[in-house]
Design an enzyme around this catalytic site. Structure first.
Site, mmCIF file in Angstrom:
data_model
loop_
_atom_site.group_PDB
_atom_site.id
_atom_site.type_symbol
_atom_site.label_atom_id
_atom_site.label_comp_id
_atom_site.label_asym_id
_atom_site.label_seq_id
_atom_site.Cartn_x
_atom_site.Cartn_y
_atom_site.Cartn_z
ATOM 1 N N CYS A 280 39.689 -1.881 17.212
ATOM 2 C CA CYS A 280 40.256 -0.113 18.277
ATOM 3 C C CYS A 280 41.738 -0.505 18.941
ATOM 4 C CB CYS A 280 39.014 -0.250 19.178
ATOM 5 S SG CYS A 280 39.000 1.010 19.473
ATOM 6 N N HIS A 370 34.477 -0.342 15.580
ATOM 7 C CA HIS A 370 33.802 -1.528 16.226
ATOM 8 C C HIS A 370 32.556 -2.161 15.661
ATOM 9 C CE1 HIS A 370 35.101 -1.010 20.288
ATOM 10 N NE2 HIS A 370 35.910 0.392 20.104
ATOM 11 N N GLU A 372 31.085 -4.641 15.635
ATOM 12 C CA GLU A 372 30.919 -5.967 16.327
ATOM 13 C C GLU A 372 29.253 -4.515 17.120
ATOM 14 O OE1 GLU A 372 32.002 -3.385 19.574
ATOM 15 O OE2 GLU A 372 32.613 -4.219 17.637
#
Length: 393
Positions: A280, A370, A372
Site C-alpha cells: 500500500c 493488502h 494480509e
C-alpha cells in the site's frame, strides 16, 4: 436523506448529520462517540470486517461509507483490532445498528465506537451517497453526533469547506509507533487466539507508516523475526539493526508528502541491495524511491473484492492469474511514470491502475493491495513467502 446542496429543515429525531464541503446536509441517527470529526468521505464495498476497517490506520482522517447495509450485527472484540485504536474517524451506514449476534462478540458495535472516539451515522441512503462519490469524487465533510439533536449547521459547513483535504497531507506522524518494538504475535486460531513468534532468523525490520498488525503476523507465519520501527527512522538506525530484509508498511495520507523523509532512507537501502517488500503506502514509497510518481485517485479503491492480475514476467508460470484482493487507497503509483528498470507486476482489472512493481536487478517489490487481509482467502499469502524465502536464500 437529501443529497441536494440545500439547507433543508432538520427531520424530527435526527441526532446525527454529515455535512459535505459543498454545503450538502445529510441527516440520520447518530451513534458511537459524540461531537464532530472532519475527514474525506469514501466508500467500502466489503460485507464483513468492519472492525478491521475502522481500526486500519490507512483510514486516518476518513469517514467510511459502508455499502453493505447490515453493519454492526457481529459486535466487536479485542482480537480483531488492526491497530491500537487508530483508523477512521467515523462511518456512515444504512440500517440502525442492532444488538450483536456472534459468539466472538465482547461488546456492541455502538459501544465500541463510543469507547474508541469514532462517530457513526445510520439511516442514510448509502447507495445514493456512494453514487455521488463515484460520479463526483470523494468529498471533504464533517460528521457530527448530538444525542439532543443540537447542531450549528453554519459552523459545520464552514469547517467542511475549509478543511484542506488529503492531498499534500502527511498523516504518518500521527499513526506510527514512537519507539522500536520486537513483534511477538503469531497466527490466530479459533479457541487459541494469537500464537507466539518463534523465529530468530531471517530478521525483518518493518518501517511503520501506519501498519496493520496482521501484516506482522503474516511475516511471522512465513517464518520471519520482526522488529517494528517508527516511520522517521534513519538509514543508519535501520542498518544498525542488521536486517536481512526491510518491510515498508501501509499508512494514510499523501505518499508524496511522506516521501520527503521516507524516500531517502529507501534509496539508501536500494543502493545497498537490502531486500525490500512494500504494501500500500509502502508500495508507493518504493515506487517514488525508484523514480516513479504517485497521483490522487478520483474515488480510490476500498473493499474486499478487487480483482488484480499478475502481469510481470518475473512471476513465471503464475503470470496471468487473477487474485481477489482487499484494497484501501486513495493514491496510486502512476504506471505511466515507471522508469526503465521498474517492472509492473500487477494491475487492477477494475480500471487498469498499477497494483504491483518489481525493481530489475534488485530484491525489491511491492503491491498496492493488502495480502494480509485474506479476502481470497489465501490468494496473496505467496507474497510473504516470496519475501521471507528471498531472505532465507
Amino acid at each position: 436523506m437529501a443529497l441536494s446542496a440545500s439547507s433543508h429543515a432538520q427531520p424530527s429525531g435526527a441526532t446525527g448529520v454529515l455535512v459535505l464541503g459543498d454545503g450538502t446536509v445529510i441527516w440520520g441517527k447518530g451513534f458511537g462517540a459524540t461531537g464532530t470529526a472532519v475527514g474525506e468521505v469514501c466508500f467500502n464495498t466489503a460485507m464483513t470486517g468492519y472492525q478491521e476497517v475502522m481500526t486500519d490506520p490507512s483510514y486516518d482522517s476518513q469517514i467510511v461509507t459502508f455499502t453493505f447495509p447490515h453493519i454492526g450485527n457481529v459486535g466487536a472484540n479485542e482480537e480483531d483490532h488492526e491497530s491500537r485504536g487508530l483508523g477512521a474517524v467515523g462511518c456512515v451506514v444504512r440500517q440502525e445498528v442492532t444488538p450483536h449476534s456472534n459468539f466472538r462478540a465482547q461488546n456492541e458495535f455502538v459501544e465500541w465506537m463510543k469507547d474508541h472516539g469514532k462517530i457513526g451515522l445510520s439511516g442514510v441512503d448509502t447507495r445514493a451517497l456512494t453514487r455521488r462519490i463515484r460520479m463526483a469524487g470523494a468529498p471533504n465533510a464533517v460528521i457530527a453526533h448530538s444525542p439532543r439533536g443540537e447542531f450549528d449547521l453554519p459552523a459545520l459547513k464552514a469547517q467542511a469547506a475549509e478543511w484542506s483535504g488529503l492531498e499534500g497531507l502527511d498523516l504518518v506522524p500521527g499513526v506510527t509507533r514512537d519507539a522500536n518494538e520486537d513483534w511477538t504475535g503469531g497466527h490466530w486460531q479459533l479457541g487459541f487466539g494469537y500464537g507466539e513468534a518463534k523465529a530468530t532468523k531471517p530478521h525483518v525490520v518493518a518501517i511503520d507508516y501506519g501498519a496493520k498488525d496482521n501484516i506482522f503476523r503474516n511475516l511471522v507465519q512465513a517464518g520471519a523475526k520482526v522488529t517494528v520501527v517508527p516511520a522517521r527512522v534513519t538509514l543508519d538506525e535501520v542498518l544498525a539493526l542488521q536486517p536481512d530484509g526491510v518491510f515498508l508498511s501501509n499508512g494514510p495520507g499523501d505518499p508524496a508528502a511522506t516521501g520527503e523523509y521516507a524516500v531517502p532512507v529507501i534509496e539508501g537501502l536500494l543502493e545497498r541491495d537490502v531486500p525490500l517488500f512494500g504494501i500500500c503506502l509502502g508500495h508507493q514509497m518504493l515506487g517514488l524511491a525508484a523514480g516513479a510518481k504517485t497521483a490522487k485517485m478520483f474515488q480510490g479503491h476500498r473493499g474486499a473484492n478487487h480483482p488484480v492480475q499478475r502481469v510481470g514476467e518475473g512471476w513465471g508460470e503464475s503470470t496471468g492469474l487473477v487474485e481477489i484482493t482487499s484494497m484501501n487507497h486513495g493514491f496510486a503509483v502512476d504506471g505511466e511514470t515507471l522508469p526503465e528498470g521498474v517492472e509492473q507486476t500487477h494491475v487492477s482489472l477494475f480500471d487498469g491502475t498499477n497494483c504491483g512493481i518489481a525493481i530489475t536487478g534488485k530484491r525489491a517489490f511491492g503491491v498496492q493491495y493488502h495480502p494480509e487481509a485474506s479476502p481470497g482467502p489465501q490468494d496473496s499469502f505467496y507474497l510473504f513467502e516470496k519475501f521471507v524465502g528471498m531472505l532465507e536464500n
